[in-house]
Design a protein around this motif. Sequence first.
Motif, PDB file in Angstrom:
ATOM      1  N   VAL A 227      21.484  34.536 -28.152  1.00  0.00           N
ATOM      2  CA  VAL A 227      20.410  34.360 -28.769  1.00  0.00           C
ATOM      3  C   VAL A 227      20.336  34.325 -30.427  1.00  0.00           C
ATOM      4  O   VAL A 227      19.279  34.184 -30.954  1.00  0.00           O
ATOM      5  CB  VAL A 227      19.539  34.205 -28.116  1.00  0.00           C
ATOM      6  CG1 VAL A 227      18.472  34.198 -28.632  1.00  0.00           C
ATOM      7  CG2 VAL A 227      19.792  33.636 -26.696  1.00  0.00           C
ATOM      8  N   GLN A 229      22.392  35.334 -32.044  1.00  0.00           N
ATOM      9  CA  GLN A 229      23.205  35.244 -33.083  1.00  0.00           C
ATOM     10  C   GLN A 229      23.206  33.847 -33.525  1.00  0.00           C
ATOM     11  O   GLN A 229      24.069  32.961 -34.790  1.00  0.00           O
ATOM     12  CB  GLN A 229      24.519  35.588 -33.168  1.00  0.00           C
ATOM     13  CG  GLN A 229      25.300  36.971 -32.389  1.00  0.00           C
ATOM     14  CD  GLN A 229      26.229  36.891 -31.922  1.00  0.00           C
ATOM     15  OE1 GLN A 229      27.289  36.427 -32.087  1.00  0.00           O
ATOM     16  NE2 GLN A 229      26.566  37.902 -31.689  1.00  0.00           N
ATOM     17  N   GLY A 230      21.640  33.407 -33.228  1.00  0.00           N
ATOM     18  CA  GLY A 230      21.863  31.339 -33.041  1.00  0.00           C
ATOM     19  C   GLY A 230      22.572  31.016 -32.194  1.00  0.00           C
ATOM     20  O   GLY A 230      22.850  29.959 -32.555  1.00  0.00           O
ATOM     21  N   GLU A 232      24.860  29.157 -28.537  1.00  0.00           N
ATOM     22  CA  GLU A 232      24.472  28.488 -27.942  1.00  0.00           C
ATOM     23  C   GLU A 232      24.763  28.913 -26.862  1.00  0.00           C
ATOM     24  O   GLU A 232      25.929  29.913 -27.061  1.00  0.00           O
ATOM     25  CB  GLU A 232      25.172  26.755 -27.471  1.00  0.00           C
ATOM     26  CG  GLU A 232      24.582  26.671 -26.304  1.00  0.00           C
ATOM     27  CD  GLU A 232      25.455  25.309 -26.186  1.00  0.00           C
ATOM     28  OE1 GLU A 232      25.456  24.136 -24.581  1.00  0.00           O
ATOM     29  OE2 GLU A 232      26.817  24.381 -27.387  1.00  0.00           O
ATOM     30  N   THR A 295      11.903  29.918 -29.857  1.00  0.00           N
ATOM     31  CA  THR A 295      13.409  30.857 -29.056  1.00  0.00           C
ATOM     32  C   THR A 295      13.666  29.377 -28.238  1.00  0.00           C
ATOM     33  O   THR A 295      13.486  28.238 -27.736  1.00  0.00           O
ATOM     34  CB  THR A 295      12.730  31.572 -27.892  1.00  0.00           C
ATOM     35  OG1 THR A 295      13.564  32.179 -26.980  1.00  0.00           O
ATOM     36  CG2 THR A 295      11.687  30.680 -26.796  1.00  0.00           C
ATOM     37  N   PRO A 296      15.641  29.282 -28.399  1.00  0.00           N
ATOM     38  CA  PRO A 296      16.467  28.568 -27.944  1.00  0.00           C
ATOM     39  C   PRO A 296      16.493  28.870 -26.970  1.00  0.00           C
ATOM     40  O   PRO A 296      17.488  27.646 -25.996  1.00  0.00           O
ATOM     41  CB  PRO A 296      17.881  29.352 -28.599  1.00  0.00           C
ATOM     42  CG  PRO A 296      17.621  30.577 -29.230  1.00  0.00           C
ATOM     43  CD  PRO A 296      15.999  31.143 -29.124  1.00  0.00           C
ATOM     44  N   PRO A 348      15.812  39.316 -34.469  1.00  0.00           N
ATOM     45  CA  PRO A 348      17.154  38.905 -34.078  1.00  0.00           C
ATOM     46  C   PRO A 348      17.865  39.892 -34.492  1.00  0.00           C
ATOM     47  O   PRO A 348      18.839  40.208 -33.065  1.00  0.00           O
ATOM     48  CB  PRO A 348      17.184  37.892 -35.120  1.00  0.00           C
ATOM     49  CG  PRO A 348      15.579  37.288 -35.404  1.00  0.00           C
ATOM     50  CD  PRO A 348      15.007  38.672 -35.551  1.00  0.00           C
TER      51      PRO A 348
END
Length: 387
Positions: A227, A229-230, A232, A295-296, A348
């Motif tokens: 998360v 690191q962006g 999936e 937030t992903p 992050p």
Amino acid sequence: MKALRNYLNKIKPNFEPEGKLHAFRSLFDGFETFLYVPNDTAKAGGVHIHDAIDSKRIMSMVVLALMPAMLFGMYNVGYQNALAAGALATTGFCEMFCFGFLAVLPKILVSYIVGLGIEFAWAQWKGEEIQEGFLVSGILIPLIIPVECPLWILAIAVAFAVIIGKEIFGGTGMNIFNPALLCRAFLFFAYPSKMSGDQVWVAQDSIFGLGQTLPDGFTMATPLGQVGQGAEVTASLQDMIVGLIPGSIGETSVIAIALGALLLLWTGIASWKTMLSVFVGGGLMACCFESMGMTPIAWYEHLVLGGFCFGAVFMATDPVTSCRTETGKWFYGFIIGAMAVIIRVMNPGYPEGMMLAILLMNLFAPTIDHFVVERNIAKRMKRGSNS
């Protein structure tokens, strides 16, 4: 057990004031009271409640509650090693567990040997009884670190936590910060490369022929690391709950932590108010961030990833460093949960926020209790003046 009791009674006179081993009385008392309930009774002249449960029994119960998380953590260490080597199909349960046991055991031994050694020496130096607080801290510390944390670094961190975090404040019951979390904070800021990144979460080398030796430079990120690191998140919700994901040794399995929580709540050792409010605060804050698209991952995934569950059950409920008032426990836990999610989402570079959130609230717990008590006094005075 009767033979052991008789043996202790036989050698006990040597540790009395006139005995030749009187200098080591604190060591003997600590060992005896760990095994048996003390025979001492309260002096006559007052009203007392007698109970066989003393602080050592409470600490022992917490250690017992930690066993599911520890045992599953050992298995998961072996599972992650086999998964990283692509050898899951050829590695059995026993081999995975034995590999994890051998990888985790040295960390437990170092934690207890260094921590208890310092406490024994401190008690001898001050001529006091050995305090029992490190019974819990000694098992907590290995469970909240990565499996690849070097033993010598762990020894330094344990010494720092015991001396600076507890003994200089007066020992067990007097410390401001949770010693186990202080140990982890020391490791994180003094040796960040050994506590974060993608190379510290999976055991890299085989042990006595068990497990697999991974290629040099092998990496595997935790779900929260992905998360940050962006990337999936590859783990499923089922894996997150069961705990078959990379992470600190004892923090991955929600089920194992829940078993410990049930024992603590059933025995009344931990506060359900603190525990519940941590999840409420974290859940509400995660919902806010999810609604804003910040937030992903889903809001509930924040509650089952990283050290959130472990911190809520075993760290936030620490009776020494948390709030004592019943109303204060609600505020204390709620802010911890909310702050943990805020740190995760807004920073992050530091995907895990539970440690810093609890340490921060350790500092403010006395202030919260102060205002709660003052408010209760003011309300009683108001009722008295109106009557």
